[in-house]
Design a protein around this motif. Structure first.
Motif, mmCIF file in Angstrom:
data_model
loop_
_atom_site.group_PDB
_atom_site.id
_atom_site.type_symbol
_atom_site.label_atom_id
_atom_site.label_comp_id
_atom_site.label_asym_id
_atom_site.label_seq_id
_atom_site.Cartn_x
_atom_site.Cartn_y
_atom_site.Cartn_z
ATOM 1 N N GLY A 1 42.657 -42.790 56.916
ATOM 2 C CA GLY A 1 44.037 -42.518 57.289
ATOM 3 C C GLY A 1 44.383 -42.658 58.758
ATOM 4 O O GLY A 1 45.423 -42.170 59.186
ATOM 5 N N ALA A 2 43.559 -43.324 59.542
ATOM 6 C CA ALA A 2 43.824 -43.443 60.982
ATOM 7 C C ALA A 2 44.968 -44.411 61.268
ATOM 8 O O ALA A 2 45.112 -45.444 60.609
ATOM 9 C CB ALA A 2 42.566 -43.908 61.714
ATOM 10 N N ARG A 3 45.786 -44.068 62.239
ATOM 11 C CA ARG A 3 46.877 -44.938 62.689
ATOM 12 C C ARG A 3 46.297 -46.161 63.386
ATOM 13 O O ARG A 3 45.166 -46.158 63.854
ATOM 14 C CB ARG A 3 47.782 -44.182 63.652
ATOM 15 C CG ARG A 3 48.448 -42.997 63.022
ATOM 16 C CD ARG A 3 49.134 -42.151 64.054
ATOM 17 N NE ARG A 3 49.542 -40.892 63.444
ATOM 18 C CZ ARG A 3 50.674 -40.286 63.682
ATOM 19 N NH1 ARG A 3 51.521 -40.777 64.553
ATOM 20 N NH2 ARG A 3 50.969 -39.162 63.070
ATOM 21 N N ARG A 4 47.098 -47.182 63.493
ATOM 22 C CA ARG A 4 46.655 -48.449 64.086
ATOM 23 C C ARG A 4 46.088 -48.272 65.498
ATOM 24 O O ARG A 4 45.045 -48.820 65.827
ATOM 25 C CB ARG A 4 47.811 -49.441 64.096
ATOM 26 C CG ARG A 4 47.392 -50.827 64.498
ATOM 27 C CD ARG A 4 48.511 -51.818 64.448
ATOM 28 N NE ARG A 4 49.751 -51.240 63.931
ATOM 29 C CZ ARG A 4 50.710 -51.921 63.351
ATOM 30 N NH1 ARG A 4 50.599 -53.197 63.215
ATOM 31 N NH2 ARG A 4 51.806 -51.334 62.923
ATOM 32 N N GLY A 5 46.761 -47.512 66.350
ATOM 33 C CA GLY A 5 46.281 -47.290 67.712
ATOM 34 C C GLY A 5 44.964 -46.531 67.754
ATOM 35 O O GLY A 5 44.101 -46.803 68.589
ATOM 36 N N VAL A 6 44.801 -45.583 66.841
ATOM 37 C CA VAL A 6 43.548 -44.819 66.754
ATOM 38 C C VAL A 6 42.418 -45.748 66.318
ATOM 39 O O VAL A 6 41.339 -45.737 66.900
ATOM 40 C CB VAL A 6 43.698 -43.615 65.805
ATOM 41 C CG1 VAL A 6 42.354 -42.957 65.524
ATOM 42 C CG2 VAL A 6 44.685 -42.601 66.379
ATOM 43 N N ARG B 1 46.680 -39.799 68.625
ATOM 44 C CA ARG B 1 46.058 -40.660 69.633
ATOM 45 C C ARG B 1 44.694 -40.093 69.975
ATOM 46 O O ARG B 1 44.492 -38.882 69.956
ATOM 47 C CB ARG B 1 46.936 -40.715 70.885
ATOM 48 C CG ARG B 1 46.458 -41.677 71.947
ATOM 49 C CD ARG B 1 47.474 -41.837 73.075
ATOM 50 N NE ARG B 1 47.962 -40.598 73.654
ATOM 51 C CZ ARG B 1 47.326 -39.932 74.628
ATOM 52 N NH1 ARG B 1 46.207 -40.364 75.115
ATOM 53 N NH2 ARG B 1 47.862 -38.815 75.101
ATOM 54 N N ILE B 2 43.756 -40.965 70.293
ATOM 55 C CA ILE B 2 42.442 -40.564 70.762
ATOM 56 C C ILE B 2 42.099 -41.398 71.985
ATOM 57 O O ILE B 2 42.276 -42.622 71.977
ATOM 58 C CB ILE B 2 41.367 -40.697 69.653
ATOM 59 C CG1 ILE B 2 40.018 -40.148 70.133
ATOM 60 C CG2 ILE B 2 41.260 -42.127 69.170
ATOM 61 C CD1 ILE B 2 38.988 -40.017 69.027
ATOM 62 N N ALA C 1 36.453 -41.086 71.708
ATOM 63 C CA ALA C 1 35.930 -42.034 70.721
ATOM 64 C C ALA C 1 34.442 -42.269 70.953
ATOM 65 O O ALA C 1 33.658 -42.320 70.004
ATOM 66 C CB ALA C 1 36.698 -43.349 70.785
ATOM 67 N N TYR C 2 34.020 -42.376 72.214
ATOM 68 C CA TYR C 2 32.602 -42.521 72.523
ATOM 69 C C TYR C 2 31.834 -41.252 72.150
ATOM 70 O O TYR C 2 30.707 -41.317 71.648
ATOM 71 C CB TYR C 2 32.383 -42.838 73.999
ATOM 72 C CG TYR C 2 32.588 -44.295 74.333
ATOM 73 C CD1 TYR C 2 31.859 -45.299 73.710
ATOM 74 C CD2 TYR C 2 33.513 -44.676 75.300
ATOM 75 C CE1 TYR C 2 32.049 -46.633 74.018
ATOM 76 C CE2 TYR C 2 33.709 -46.009 75.624
ATOM 77 C CZ TYR C 2 32.971 -46.982 74.979
ATOM 78 O OH TYR C 2 33.159 -48.298 75.288
ATOM 79 N N ARG D 1 37.449 -48.772 67.285
ATOM 80 C CA ARG D 1 36.751 -50.073 67.253
ATOM 81 C C ARG D 1 36.296 -50.473 68.657
ATOM 82 O O ARG D 1 35.217 -51.025 68.835
ATOM 83 C CB ARG D 1 37.643 -51.147 66.646
ATOM 84 C CG ARG D 1 37.840 -50.984 65.166
ATOM 85 C CD ARG D 1 38.728 -52.103 64.600
ATOM 86 N NE ARG D 1 39.173 -51.811 63.270
ATOM 87 C CZ ARG D 1 38.554 -52.206 62.156
ATOM 88 N NH1 ARG D 1 37.467 -52.925 62.241
ATOM 89 N NH2 ARG D 1 39.041 -51.887 60.974
ATOM 90 N N GLN D 2 37.127 -50.188 69.646
ATOM 91 C CA GLN D 2 36.767 -50.498 71.026
ATOM 92 C C GLN D 2 35.508 -49.738 71.434
ATOM 93 O O GLN D 2 34.683 -50.261 72.174
ATOM 94 C CB GLN D 2 37.931 -50.146 71.946
ATOM 95 C CG GLN D 2 37.773 -50.610 73.357
ATOM 96 C CD GLN D 2 39.016 -50.305 74.197
ATOM 97 O OE1 GLN D 2 39.926 -49.599 73.773
ATOM 98 N NE2 GLN D 2 39.045 -50.842 75.391
ATOM 99 N N ALA D 3 35.357 -48.523 70.934
ATOM 100 C CA ALA D 3 34.172 -47.724 71.238
ATOM 101 C C ALA D 3 32.955 -48.173 70.426
ATOM 102 O O ALA D 3 31.828 -47.792 70.734
ATOM 103 C CB ALA D 3 34.447 -46.248 70.966
ATOM 104 N N GLY D 4 33.177 -48.959 69.375
ATOM 105 C CA GLY D 4 32.072 -49.455 68.562
ATOM 106 C C GLY D 4 31.835 -48.680 67.280
ATOM 107 O O GLY D 4 30.830 -48.888 66.597
ATOM 108 N N LEU D 5 32.754 -47.799 66.921
ATOM 109 C CA LEU D 5 32.567 -46.989 65.721
ATOM 110 C C LEU D 5 32.558 -47.834 64.452
ATOM 111 O O LEU D 5 31.933 -47.459 63.460
ATOM 112 C CB LEU D 5 33.648 -45.909 65.629
ATOM 113 C CG LEU D 5 33.332 -44.773 64.662
ATOM 114 C CD1 LEU D 5 32.183 -43.922 65.194
ATOM 115 C CD2 LEU D 5 34.537 -43.917 64.413
ATOM 116 N N ASP D 6 33.213 -48.993 64.490
ATOM 117 C CA ASP D 6 33.248 -49.848 63.302
ATOM 118 C C ASP D 6 31.859 -50.394 62.933
ATOM 119 O O ASP D 6 31.651 -50.857 61.819
ATOM 120 C CB ASP D 6 34.250 -50.986 63.452
ATOM 121 C CG ASP D 6 34.015 -51.831 64.678
ATOM 122 O OD1 ASP D 6 33.427 -51.341 65.660
ATOM 123 O OD2 ASP D 6 34.459 -52.995 64.675
#
Length: 114
Positions: free
Chosen positions: A92-97, A66-67, A72-73, A102-107
């Protein structure tokens, strides 16, 4: 026998290790749980001078349970100071990670691989 006061359990404290870094390529391995307590160490590790030169960065998150959004920011801030030609791959990140990243904008700056 003395009884010790209760301490919060931190059995899965998160960590980030640089397992490979040269002038062109870097691999970071994430594990455990990265919460707000881990943020200062995370930011310090991500500012390691060996990472500044790497144009290709792989973030192996297969061991990350978990992160938290703050971390993440912090990760986003660190990778956006990379050279413009830098390629960031989250592996290899888990779905929740992935959801938190993505919420932080890393995508917007990284590619996600299973």
């Amino acid at each position: 026998m003395a009884v010790e006061p209760d301490r919060p359990a931190r059995s899965r404290a998160g960590s980030v290790r640089i397992v490979e870094a040269d002038g062109h390529h870097a691999v970071l391995v994430f594990s455990g749980v990265l919460d707000a307590h881990a943020l200062p160490e995370l930011e310090e590790r991500l500012l390691d001078p060996r990472l500044r030169q790497a144009g290709d960065r792989v973030l192996d998150m297969s061991g990350l349970e978990r992160i938290e959004l703050a971390c993440a920011y912090g990760l986003l801030r660190a990778v956006t100071v990379a050279p413009e030609a830098a390629v960031i791959t989250v592996r290899g990140a888990r779905r929740g990670v992935v959801r938190t990243l993505r919420q932080a904008g890393l995508d917007a700056v990284a590619t996600f691989e299973s």
